[in-house]
Scaffold this motif. Structure first.
Motif, PDB file in Angstrom:
ATOM      1  N   VAL A   1     -13.349  51.644 -65.232  1.00  0.00           N
ATOM      2  CA  VAL A   1     -13.117  52.834 -64.402  1.00  0.00           C
ATOM      3  C   VAL A   1     -11.945  53.630 -64.969  1.00  0.00           C
TER       4      VAL A   1
ATOM      5  N   TYR B   1     -13.080  55.447 -68.080  1.00  0.00           N
ATOM      6  CA  TYR B   1     -13.953  56.566 -67.706  1.00  0.00           C
ATOM      7  C   TYR B   1     -13.134  57.763 -67.228  1.00  0.00           C
ATOM      8  N   LYS B   2     -12.096  57.493 -66.473  1.00  0.00           N
ATOM      9  CA  LYS B   2     -11.270  58.562 -65.900  1.00  0.00           C
ATOM     10  C   LYS B   2     -10.348  59.219 -66.928  1.00  0.00           C
ATOM     11  N   LYS B   3     -10.138  58.589 -68.073  1.00  0.00           N
ATOM     12  CA  LYS B   3      -9.209  59.138 -69.067  1.00  0.00           C
ATOM     13  C   LYS B   3      -9.545  60.585 -69.417  1.00  0.00           C
TER      14      LYS B   3
ATOM     15  N   ASP C   1     -12.051  62.357 -67.610  1.00  0.00           N
ATOM     16  CA  ASP C   1     -12.810  62.889 -66.472  1.00  0.00           C
ATOM     17  C   ASP C   1     -14.319  62.793 -66.691  1.00  0.00           C
TER      18      ASP C   1
ATOM     19  N   TYR D   1     -21.133  57.302 -65.595  1.00  0.00           N
ATOM     20  CA  TYR D   1     -20.343  56.075 -65.685  1.00  0.00           C
ATOM     21  C   TYR D   1     -21.170  54.924 -66.250  1.00  0.00           C
TER      22      TYR D   1
END
Length: 121
Positions: A9, A12-14, A16, A28
């Motif tokens: 997670v 993945y957020k690094k 956006d 994702y």
């Protein structure tokens, strides 16, 4: 390497939900986690780690093409694609008829563009 859900997670957020290399949005569940600095480098001192700083969100295409190469080798491989295609007869016909437009340019990855944009803010 088994990556925990918490780490996946965070990776993945690094960016956006975008591939760190081509910049396309990735779901994702379709994201692959790439080691920015490969774990198995020719020189053991250059080997990457499993730390979050070394993990990048990647689409399947970019991760497959980058494989275990370092960033500059990956950049060079992408830059060489037009030259390799020029050897293909179909490509040559496409250029002559205007179906293929050649556009040589320096390769800049998505994460570099994001970094440069954030640096000027």
């Amino acid at each position: 390497m088994a990556i925990s859900k918490k780490t996946r997670v965070a990776v993945y957020k690094k960016f956006d939900g975008h591939c760190a290399y081509c910049g396309r949005h990735i779901a994702y569940n379709d994201m692959q986690v790439d080691h920015f600095k490969p774990q198995r480098a020719w020189n053991p001192e250059d080997s990457g780690t499993d730390d979050i700083e070394n993990l990048m969100p990647s689409c399947r295409m970019c991760n497959h093409y980058k494989r275990a190469h370092d960033l500059e080798t990956f950049r060079r491989y992408i830059a060489e694609i037009p030259r390799k295609l020029q050897e293909n007869y179909t490509y040559k016909v496409g250029v002559v008829y205007g179906n293929v437009l050649e556009n040589p340019k320096a390769i800049k990855f998505y994460f570099e563009k994001v970094r440069d944009t954030n640096a000027t803010d």
